[in-house]
Design a protein around this motif. Structure first.
Motif: not given
Length: 379
Positions: A145-169
């Motif tokens: 995801x990228x974070x955008x300022x509503x008033x200026x349209x400037x991009x000021x942040x990037x982040x990511x998240x991932x997850x993996x789900x197995x049977x017991x881990x």
């Protein structure tokens, strides 16, 4: 012939519009409060949801809302309704989704951390929108995801998240990077709710790495998490364990901090006990955040026929938190989305007295200070 062609075109357009699904929902509250609101108040919202099936399994969707302005003020020029600033636009199928609007960061959605890790400064600001892409591949999920300022349209942040789900881990990872220059002046009207430099209170665009792993074993959920804030040069290491014992679920956590806190201990620990059996629900929580203690004891009883009574006491050392009060709530379900609520909250801090948002641990109530009676309708 021209009229026939125009009529045919109009029918085609109407047929296309008819295939879209458009729904209106809303809620309205009429209440009286003798403390914070000092009289009668009205709160109403209208939300629009539209969706349209596209080719190849894709769907387009839009949500938007309007909020009723204060009709008791003397500003005759103010419109009755204003935008609720919750526009969301999305295109998705079974595996991918592209979303823009007032939504949660990908890093927050996918990372499974431990409570109150100081290095966990995944930022949230007002006057922002999030542009996000998600992928769901069965056991593997993630997003950026990228974070955008509503008033200026400037991009000021990037982040990511991932997850993996197995049977017991399971495992999850998150990353954030922000533009320091934008955060320190270019972002307009940024109301910072996290990511503050605790020594000086200055904005600090943080680069953060976070990793969590966990397992479910013999009924216990065990989680180990690590967060490194590269900008602030601090890291947090925490462990959390939840275990059911009959109708009681016990959760305990401990977080060790690398930073020497100026106000107290360099660790955080807490314990929560939640009980639910028949009509009775109980919750007790205690936390020591570097020497600053917070605790709450709450209970609810379901009398049947739609009546639930909830009461509790919430307290702590941090006067900046608005959730300090003893309270009692009686809510009666009238059916069809309507309910009547009567509550009393006795604020025990200056911060709590000045807010309309005393949050309860049970019931998810946001209470006004003082006595309140409110009728809520949902459509």
């Amino acid at each position: 012939m021209k009229n026939i062609l125009l009529s045919s075109a109009a029918i085609a357009l109407l047929a296309g519009a008819a295939s879209a699904e458009i729904s209106w929902t809303g809620d309205a509250t009429l209440g009286y409060n003798d403390d914070f609101e000092d009289g009668f108040y009205v709160d109403a919202d209208i939300d629009i949801t539209a969706s349209q099936e596209l080719n190849n399994g894709w769907t387009a969707a839009l949500t938007f809302g309007f909020e009723l302005n204060d009709t008791n003020n003397d500003d005759d020029a103010e419109d009755l309704f204003s935008s609720d600033d919750n526009l969301t636009i999305s295109v998705y199928n079974d595996m991918f989704s592209f979303t823009y609007g007032d939504i949660e960061y990908a890093a927050v959605s996918y990372w499974k951390g431990v409570s109150d890790m100081e290095a966990n400064d995944f930022s949230e600001y007002d006057d922002e929108s999030v542009l996000r892409v998600d992928v769901d591949y069965g056991m593997y999920k993630g997003g950026i995801s990228a974070t955008v300022d509503n008033d200026t349209g400037d991009l000021y942040g990037l982040n990511l998240g991932v997850q993996a789900d197995f049977d017991m881990f399971y495992a999850s990872f998150a990353y954030q990077e922000e533009d320091d220059d934008l955060l320190n002046g270019t972002v307009s009207d940024a109301d910072v709710t996290s990511n503050l430099d605790m020594n000086g209170g200055d904005l600090d665009g943080s680069e953060i790495y976070a990793l969590a792993v966990g397992t479910n074993y013999a009924g216990a959920d065990i989680r180990l998490a690590y967060v490194s804030n590269e900008t602030a040069d601090i890291d947090s290491l925490g462990i959390q364990v939840s275990y059911p014992v009959g109708p009681v679920t016990l959760t305990g956590y401990y977080v060790s901090e690398s930073d020497d806190r100026s106000w107290g201990e360099d660790n955080t620990y807490g314990l929560t006990a939640a009980y639910e059996d028949g009509p009775i629900t109980l919750l007790a929580h205690y936390e020591d955040f570097g020497g600053e203690e917070e605790y709450n004891v709450e209970g609810a009883y379901d009398f049947g026929m739609g009546l639930v009574v909830t009461a509790g006491y919430i307290d702590g050392d941090d006067d900046g938190d608005d959730d300090f009060a003893s309270y009692i709530v009686a809510e009666y379900d009238l059916g069809g989305g309507a309910s009547f609520l009567a509550s009393y909250a006795d604020a025990n801090s200056t911060a709590a007295e000045s807010t309309d948002d005393i949050d309860t641990g049970l019931g998810g109530y946001e209470l006004y200070s003082g006595a309140t009676m409110a009728l809520t309708l949902e459509f």
